[in-house]
Write an enzyme that holds these catalytic residues in place. Structure first.
Site, PDB file in Angstrom:
ATOM      1  N   ASP A  46       0.581   2.518   3.757  1.00  0.00           N
ATOM      2  CA  ASP A  46      -0.187   3.692   3.323  1.00  0.00           C
ATOM      3  C   ASP A  46       0.723   4.920   3.335  1.00  0.00           C
ATOM      4  OD1 ASP A  46      -2.325   5.146   2.382  1.00  0.00           O
ATOM      5  OD2 ASP A  46      -3.649   4.720   4.060  1.00  0.00           O
ATOM      6  N   HIS A  75       0.860  -1.189   0.000  1.00  0.00           N
ATOM      7  CA  HIS A  75       0.000   0.000   0.000  1.00  0.00           C
ATOM      8  C   HIS A  75       0.893   1.235   0.000  1.00  0.00           C
ATOM      9  CE1 HIS A  75      -4.073   1.772   1.465  1.00  0.00           C
ATOM     10  NE2 HIS A  75      -3.373   2.687   0.803  1.00  0.00           N
ATOM     11  N   HIS A 128      -6.627  13.698   2.071  1.00  0.00           N
ATOM     12  CA  HIS A 128      -7.752  13.626   1.135  1.00  0.00           C
ATOM     13  C   HIS A 128      -8.224  14.996   0.658  1.00  0.00           C
ATOM     14  CE1 HIS A 128      -8.036   9.320   1.270  1.00  0.00           C
ATOM     15  NE2 HIS A 128      -7.785   9.414   2.568  1.00  0.00           N
ATOM     16  N   HIS A 175      -6.784  -1.208   4.301  1.00  0.00           N
ATOM     17  CA  HIS A 175      -7.072  -0.719   5.666  1.00  0.00           C
ATOM     18  C   HIS A 175      -8.478  -1.122   6.127  1.00  0.00           C
ATOM     19  CE1 HIS A 175      -8.339   2.492   3.004  1.00  0.00           C
ATOM     20  NE2 HIS A 175      -7.136   2.993   2.911  1.00  0.00           N
ATOM     21  N   HIS A 195     -10.849   3.456  -5.608  1.00  0.00           N
ATOM     22  CA  HIS A 195     -10.705   4.347  -4.455  1.00  0.00           C
ATOM     23  C   HIS A 195     -11.876   5.316  -4.403  1.00  0.00           C
ATOM     24  CE1 HIS A 195      -9.094   7.371  -1.726  1.00  0.00           C
ATOM     25  NE2 HIS A 195      -8.066   6.579  -1.454  1.00  0.00           N
ATOM     26  N   LYS A 206      -6.671  -0.115  -8.739  1.00  0.00           N
ATOM     27  CA  LYS A 206      -7.095   0.397  -7.438  1.00  0.00           C
ATOM     28  C   LYS A 206      -8.428   1.110  -7.601  1.00  0.00           C
ATOM     29  CE  LYS A 206      -6.987   1.935  -3.174  1.00  0.00           C
ATOM     30  NZ  LYS A 206      -5.987   2.906  -2.743  1.00  0.00           N
ATOM     31  N   HIS A 250     -10.277   0.712  -1.726  1.00  0.00           N
ATOM     32  CA  HIS A 250     -10.495   1.675  -0.649  1.00  0.00           C
ATOM     33  C   HIS A 250     -11.966   2.052  -0.772  1.00  0.00           C
ATOM     34  CE1 HIS A 250      -9.339   5.616   1.546  1.00  0.00           C
ATOM     35  NE2 HIS A 250     -10.636   5.667   1.326  1.00  0.00           N
ATOM     36  N   HIS A 257       1.860   4.827  -1.697  1.00  0.00           N
ATOM     37  CA  HIS A 257       1.604   5.990  -2.539  1.00  0.00           C
ATOM     38  C   HIS A 257       2.958   6.458  -3.066  1.00  0.00           C
ATOM     39  CE1 HIS A 257      -2.633   6.929  -1.097  1.00  0.00           C
ATOM     40  NE2 HIS A 257      -2.226   6.005  -0.225  1.00  0.00           N
TER      41      HIS A 257
END
EC number: 3.5.1.5
Length: 571
Positions: free
Chosen positions: A364, A138, A324, A276, A223, A221, A250, A140
């Protein structure tokens, strides 16, 4: 003629043997040696006056053409893996592990599996622990320096998405579209770790998804920041089934397009990697955690909430807001962030990891998680759970092997299986890339002594280059020759989809790294998760957020003190 020595004498020379236990760092965990491959009295050790000399443990006749002659031997190591805690020599040839057993000279020594010749180098691991390089699924890809930080913690593989410091990358682990995927595959040529990239999974037109798989994405992914609707998820899974790739989800925190039950209805019985799964990192509030009970869900959790401490809840609100792209002046944005932070489900997360209900741990990275703390936090959770829940079944005083095997699987073999790369990495087994981490037991889980990547030392704690000896201060992590010249590409793998591999993506982009296809994903189930395959009935009280396993409430106390912390980071 025989010679007797005390156990302490033997341990000081050759390291621990069967029945001996090693404490892991300053935790309460003890690994007990189950088997020793050495022939007592014929141990191969390197140094002045030691046995690895010409005509002794080093064979004077053999050449490298002999398949059993090693390029590198890691001698007398304690191997901790998902299926074993053993003492053995590790034979490495052409960058791959080819044997685990007893190294030496078969002309004069018994039961030799690995031949030491004049072409063999030695890493002396007497009294040291060896583990497989960790896998973080995970990631980024926001900052290339993440790779170095992770490597120095014992992680050798990154899976995720991103294109740098874009808002999409900061939030969503997505490398969107063929152009970005190709550029990131090219960028990976300069990274000292294995990598695989996930594309964007939101599209009702399957062509937009397929072109990303053809471009080299190892999966997609889905999300919520791009819209984690049941429709988008179902379309992504359709493509995944066709091309044998993984879907990482996600889920929808706001429950805008449906609830947890609607998401699972869209998934049907198809396998996916649930990110998660506790929910603080995102996903259906408040009951995403229930998805871990499904046999087709491969659940992971991320390290910002692991282990649960008295600071965990307080630090998360700001992290969610920044990650976010939320605005503190907008009440709805504050409500969105608040909905994800529930101390009751966070307190249950550690217990679910300990029970083997959650199968993996990841970072993450820079999107609430810390890329260099996957391994440390994994062992902190194991320590806390032993402290609160006692030994696991089969464990006893000075033997926590069952718990240790469960936890090491969470960041090694299970992530590898989940993303179709277990043929190449994820464990200390013959035939796999020699991605190996060497630890002094005192520093286990915190600071590796050195990292072998593709059979060559890649990173190591070393002294001043102008020092008279290798231990001249300052001792710190330094790049080794595995990160220079052509070794940067010849010792690491780039993972791509099978279709991209078969269509020659390496030639199309002139990639120099070892390019390998992901495989055997779509038939997976949670039963394939080593030591972490439990599927009990899970429930979440919608008012109190309390979590129940088979009708019994589970929780843990917030830690105020942890091992593997300040005493290791004074300098």
């Amino acid at each position: 003629m025989s010679f007797k020595m005390t156990q302490n004498q033997y341990t000081s020379l050759y390291g621990p043997t069967v029945g001996d236990s090693i404490r892991l760092g300053d935790t309460n965990l003890f690994a007990q040696i189950e088997k020793d491959y050495a022939v007592y009295g014929e141990e191969a050790t390197f140094g002045g006056g030691k046995s690895i000399r010409d005509g002794m443990a080093q064979n004077p006749r053999v050449t490298r053409d002999d398949v059993n002659v090693a390029d590198l031997v890691i001698s007398n190591a304690v191997i901790i893996d998902y299926d074993k805690v053993v003492k053995a020599d590790i034979g490495i040839k052409n960058g791959y592990i080819f044997a685990i057993g007893n190294a030496g000279n078969p002309d004069i020594m018994d039961n030799v599996d690995i031949i030491i010749g004049s072409t063999t180098d030695i890493i002396a691991a007497e009294g040291k622990i060896v583990t497989a390089g960790g896998i973080d699924t995970h990631v980024h890809f926001i900052n290339p320096e993440q790779a170095e930080v992770a490597l120095e913690s014992g992680i050798t593989t990154h899976i995720g998405g991103g294109t740098g410091a874009s808002e999409g990358s900061k939030a969503t682990t997505v490398t969107p579209g063929p152009w970005h995927i190709h550029r990131m595959l090219e960028a990976a040529e300069g990274l000292p770790i294995n990598v695989g990239f996930t594309g964007k999974g939101q599209a009702t037109n399957p062509t937009a998804l397929i072109e990303q798989i053809n471009a080299g994405a190892i999966g997609l992914k889905v999300h919520e920041d791009w819209g984690a609707t049941p429709s988008a998820l179902s379309h992504a899974l359709d493509v995944a089934d066709e091309f044998d790739v993984q879907i990482a989800l996600h889920a929808d925190t706001l429950n805008e397009a449906g609830f947890m039950e609607d998401t699972m209805a869209a998934v049907k019985d198809r396998v996916l990697h649930m990110y998660h799964t506790e929910g603080a990192g995102g996903g259906h509030a408040p009951d995403l955690i229930k998805s871990a009970a499904f046999p087709n869900i491969l659940p992971s959790s991320t390290n910002p909430t692991l282990p649960y401490t008295h600071n965990t809840v307080d630090e998360h609100l700001d992290m969610v807001m920044i990650t976010h792209h939320l605005n503190a002046a907008i009440p709805e944005d504050i409500a969105f962030a608040d909905s994800r932070i529930r101390k009751e489900t966070i307190a249950a997360e550690d217990v679910l990891q300990d029970m083997g209900v959650f199968s993996m741990i990841s970072s993450d990275s820079q999107a609430m998680g810390r890329v260099g703390e996957v391994i440390t936090r994994t062992w902190q959770v194991a320590h806390r759970m032993k402290e609160q829940r006692g030994p696991l079944d089969g464990d006893y005083v000075h033997n926590d092997n069952n718990r240790i095997k469960r936890y090491i699987a969470k960041y090694t073999i299970n992530p590898a299986i989940t993303h179709g790369i277990s043929e190449y990495v994820g464990s200390i087994e013959p035939g796999k890339l020699a991605d190996i981490v060497l630890w002094d037991p005192i520093f286990f889980g915190v600071k590796p002594e050195l990292v072998v990547k593709g059979g060559l030392i890649n990173s190591a704690v070393n002294g001043d280059a102008n020092g008279s000896i290798p231990t001249s201060e300052p001792m710190k992590y330094r790049k080794m020759y595995g990160q220079y010249g052509g070794n940067l590409t010849s010792t690491s793998m780039t993972f791509v989809s099978k279709t991209a591999y078969e269509n020659g993506i390496n030639r199309a982009l002139n990639l120099k790294r070892m390019v390998r296809p992901v495989k055997n994903i779509r038939q997976l189930s949670k039963a394939d998760m080593k030591n972490n395959s439990a599927t009990p009935k899970l429930d979440v009280d919608p008012q109190t957020y309390e979590v129940y396993v088979d009708g019994e409430k589970i929780t843990s106390n917030a830690a105020t003190e942890l091992p593997l912390t300040q005493r290791y980071f004074l300098f």
